[in-house]
Scaffold this motif. Structure first.
Motif, PDB file in Angstrom:
ATOM      1  N   ALA A  67       2.926  -6.820   0.500  1.00 14.24           N
ATOM      2  CA  ALA A  67       3.359  -7.531  -0.707  1.00 14.24           C
ATOM      3  C   ALA A  67       2.257  -7.526  -1.771  1.00 14.24           C
ATOM      4  CB  ALA A  67       3.765  -8.959  -0.356  1.00 14.24           C
ATOM      5  N   GLY A  68       1.023  -7.682  -1.342  1.00 15.36           N
ATOM      6  CA  GLY A  68      -0.098  -7.649  -2.279  1.00 15.36           C
ATOM      7  C   GLY A  68      -0.263  -6.284  -2.934  1.00 15.36           C
ATOM      8  N   LEU A  69      -0.111  -5.223  -2.151  1.00 12.84           N
ATOM      9  CA  LEU A  69      -0.196  -3.870  -2.714  1.00 12.84           C
ATOM     10  C   LEU A  69       0.925  -3.613  -3.708  1.00 12.84           C
ATOM     11  CD1 LEU A  69      -1.215  -1.499   0.205  1.00 12.84           C
ATOM     12  CD2 LEU A  69      -2.343  -1.765  -1.976  1.00 12.84           C
ATOM     13  N   GLU A  70       2.120  -4.078  -3.387  1.00 12.42           N
ATOM     14  CA  GLU A  70       3.246  -3.893  -4.303  1.00 12.42           C
ATOM     15  C   GLU A  70       3.031  -4.659  -5.608  1.00 12.42           C
ATOM     16  OE1 GLU A  70       6.505  -4.914  -1.762  1.00 12.42           O
ATOM     17  OE2 GLU A  70       6.735  -2.833  -1.082  1.00 12.42           O
ATOM     18  N   ARG A  71       2.463  -5.862  -5.517  1.00 11.81           N
ATOM     19  CA  ARG A  71       2.139  -6.618  -6.740  1.00 11.81           C
ATOM     20  C   ARG A  71       1.072  -5.895  -7.549  1.00 11.81           C
ATOM     21  NH1 ARG A  71       2.421 -11.087  -3.302  1.00 11.81           N
ATOM     22  NH2 ARG A  71       0.156 -11.090  -3.116  1.00 11.81           N
ATOM     23  N   GLN A  72       0.085  -5.335  -6.875  1.00 14.80           N
ATOM     24  CA  GLN A  72      -0.981  -4.621  -7.568  1.00 14.80           C
ATOM     25  C   GLN A  72      -0.445  -3.371  -8.256  1.00 14.80           C
ATOM     26  OE1 GLN A  72      -4.274  -3.604  -5.030  1.00 14.80           O
ATOM     27  NE2 GLN A  72      -5.639  -3.228  -6.749  1.00 14.80           N
ATOM     28  N   ILE A  73       0.455  -2.652  -7.613  1.00 16.39           N
ATOM     29  CA  ILE A  73       1.068  -1.469  -8.218  1.00 16.39           C
ATOM     30  C   ILE A  73       1.878  -1.870  -9.448  1.00 16.39           C
ATOM     31  CG2 ILE A  73       2.824   0.317  -7.864  1.00 16.39           C
ATOM     32  CD1 ILE A  73       1.821   0.463  -4.920  1.00 16.39           C
ATOM     33  N   THR A  74       2.612  -2.970  -9.360  1.00 17.72           N
ATOM     34  CA  THR A  74       3.404  -3.445 -10.486  1.00 17.72           C
ATOM     35  C   THR A  74       2.513  -3.883 -11.648  1.00 17.72           C
ATOM     36  OG1 THR A  74       5.128  -4.188  -8.967  1.00 17.72           O
ATOM     37  CG2 THR A  74       5.169  -5.103 -11.188  1.00 17.72           C
ATOM     38  N   SER A  75       1.427  -4.589 -11.351  1.00 21.96           N
ATOM     39  CA  SER A  75       0.555  -5.084 -12.415  1.00 21.96           C
ATOM     40  C   SER A  75      -0.293  -3.992 -13.041  1.00 21.96           C
ATOM     41  CB  SER A  75      -0.345  -6.198 -11.889  1.00 21.96           C
ATOM     42  OG  SER A  75      -1.313  -5.676 -11.008  1.00 21.96           O
ATOM     43  N   LEU A  76      -0.369  -2.833 -12.413  1.00 19.32           N
ATOM     44  CA  LEU A  76      -1.152  -1.727 -12.952  1.00 19.32           C
ATOM     45  C   LEU A  76      -0.618  -1.283 -14.315  1.00 19.32           C
ATOM     46  CD1 LEU A  76      -3.531   0.093 -12.150  1.00 19.32           C
ATOM     47  CD2 LEU A  76      -1.878   1.667 -11.176  1.00 19.32           C
ATOM     48  N   ARG A  82       0.039   2.061   0.305  1.00 15.61           N
ATOM     49  CA  ARG A  82       1.337   1.440   0.616  1.00 15.61           C
ATOM     50  C   ARG A  82       2.079   2.277   1.657  1.00 15.61           C
ATOM     51  NH1 ARG A  82       6.573   2.042  -1.002  1.00 15.61           N
ATOM     52  NH2 ARG A  82       7.813   0.139  -1.013  1.00 15.61           N
ATOM     53  N   ALA A  83       2.080   3.595   1.485  1.00 21.99           N
ATOM     54  CA  ALA A  83       2.757   4.473   2.435  1.00 21.99           C
ATOM     55  C   ALA A  83       2.126   4.391   3.820  1.00 21.99           C
ATOM     56  CB  ALA A  83       2.725   5.914   1.924  1.00 21.99           C
ATOM     57  N   LYS A  84       0.821   4.263   3.858  1.00 26.75           N
ATOM     58  CA  LYS A  84       0.130   4.138   5.144  1.00 26.75           C
ATOM     59  C   LYS A  84       0.530   2.845   5.859  1.00 26.75           C
ATOM     60  CE  LYS A  84      -4.473   4.234   7.164  1.00 26.75           C
ATOM     61  NZ  LYS A  84      -5.914   4.283   6.910  1.00 26.75           N
ATOM     62  N   LEU A  85       0.642   1.757   5.097  1.00 28.44           N
ATOM     63  CA  LEU A  85       1.083   0.496   5.701  1.00 28.44           C
ATOM     64  C   LEU A  85       2.516   0.593   6.209  1.00 28.44           C
ATOM     65  CD1 LEU A  85      -0.242  -2.461   3.515  1.00 28.44           C
ATOM     66  CD2 LEU A  85      -0.664  -2.048   5.927  1.00 28.44           C
ATOM     67  N   LEU A  86       3.373   1.263   5.449  1.00 27.87           N
ATOM     68  CA  LEU A  86       4.773   1.385   5.850  1.00 27.87           C
ATOM     69  C   LEU A  86       4.960   2.301   7.059  1.00 27.87           C
ATOM     70  CD1 LEU A  86       6.573   1.545   2.405  1.00 27.87           C
ATOM     71  CD2 LEU A  86       6.643  -0.315   4.080  1.00 27.87           C
ATOM     72  N   ALA A  87       4.018   3.208   7.289  1.00 25.32           N
ATOM     73  CA  ALA A  87       4.122   4.123   8.421  1.00 25.32           C
ATOM     74  C   ALA A  87       3.870   3.416   9.750  1.00 25.32           C
ATOM     75  CB  ALA A  87       3.140   5.278   8.251  1.00 25.32           C
ATOM     76  N   GLU A  88       3.166   2.313   9.720  1.00 26.26           N
ATOM     77  CA  GLU A  88       2.855   1.542  10.920  1.00 26.26           C
ATOM     78  C   GLU A  88       3.753   0.301  10.975  1.00 26.26           C
ATOM     79  OE1 GLU A  88       0.586   2.479  13.223  1.00 26.26           O
ATOM     80  OE2 GLU A  88       0.257   4.290  12.031  1.00 26.26           O
ATOM     81  N   PRO A  89       3.918  -0.280  12.158  1.00 25.09           N
ATOM     82  CA  PRO A  89       4.685  -1.535  12.229  1.00 25.09           C
ATOM     83  C   PRO A  89       3.982  -2.628  11.413  1.00 25.09           C
ATOM     84  CG  PRO A  89       4.210  -0.683  14.434  1.00 25.09           C
ATOM     85  CD  PRO A  89       3.469   0.161  13.463  1.00 25.09           C
ATOM     86  N   LEU A  90       4.761  -3.376  10.641  1.00 28.64           N
ATOM     87  CA  LEU A  90       4.170  -4.431   9.815  1.00 28.64           C
ATOM     88  C   LEU A  90       3.786  -5.652  10.641  1.00 28.64           C
ATOM     89  CD1 LEU A  90       6.329  -4.345   6.574  1.00 28.64           C
ATOM     90  CD2 LEU A  90       4.005  -3.546   6.897  1.00 28.64           C
ATOM     91  N   ASN A 136       1.986  -9.446   4.361  1.00 32.01           N
ATOM     92  CA  ASN A 136       1.335  -9.986   3.164  1.00 32.01           C
ATOM     93  C   ASN A 136       0.478  -8.928   2.473  1.00 32.01           C
ATOM     94  OD1 ASN A 136       2.462 -12.517   3.376  1.00 32.01           O
ATOM     95  ND2 ASN A 136       0.778 -13.309   4.620  1.00 32.01           N
ATOM     96  N   ASN A 137      -0.129  -8.043   3.246  1.00 37.47           N
ATOM     97  CA  ASN A 137      -0.900  -6.948   2.653  1.00 37.47           C
ATOM     98  C   ASN A 137       0.016  -6.008   1.873  1.00 37.47           C
ATOM     99  OD1 ASN A 137      -3.140  -8.007   3.848  1.00 37.47           O
ATOM    100  ND2 ASN A 137      -3.243  -6.506   5.493  1.00 37.47           N
TER     101      ASN A 137
END
Length: 108
Positions: free
Chosen positions: A69-78, A44-52, A66-67
């Motif tokens: 958002a998917g990572l954030e959902r995966q972190i939440t569902s963990l 997630r941090a790597k994605l945020l370091a680059e322009p979305l 969308n990637n």
């Protein structure tokens, strides 16, 4: 780390994740859920370091939102998933007991 833990981590993180990296993280953190959370947080941090989103007019548009958002959902569902090394319900664990401290004699 046994094969069950490794299989669970690969199911959560994908098969392209380096096995030695997972083993070293597990030795440091001690729980499979903590390893998965750390790897996903780094992604997630790597994605945020680059322009979305990047657009070159008339040529290409790259959108990573969308990637993210998917990572954030995966972190939440963990938190809802059961890892193989999680303590079973009702298993003895460290309980916290609070007791008041009283003086042996009353002071006047």
């Amino acid at each position: 780390m046994d094969l069950t833990l490794l299989a669970w981590l690969r199911a959560q993180l994908g098969t392209a994740t380096d096995e030695q990296d997972l083993v070293s993280r597990y030795e440091r953190l001690g729980r499979a859920r903590a390893v998965a959370a750390e790897v996903l947080a780094e992604r997630r941090a790597k994605l945020l370091a680059e322009p979305l989103r990047m657009t070159v007019d008339g040529v290409v548009t790259i959108d990573q939102s969308n990637n993210l958002a998917g990572l954030e959902r995966q972190i939440t569902s963990l938190a809802e998933l059961v890892a193989p090394d999680d303590p079973a319900a009702g298993e003895a664990g460290a309980d916290l007991v609070i007791a008041p401290l009283l003086p042996t004699r009353r002071t006047r």
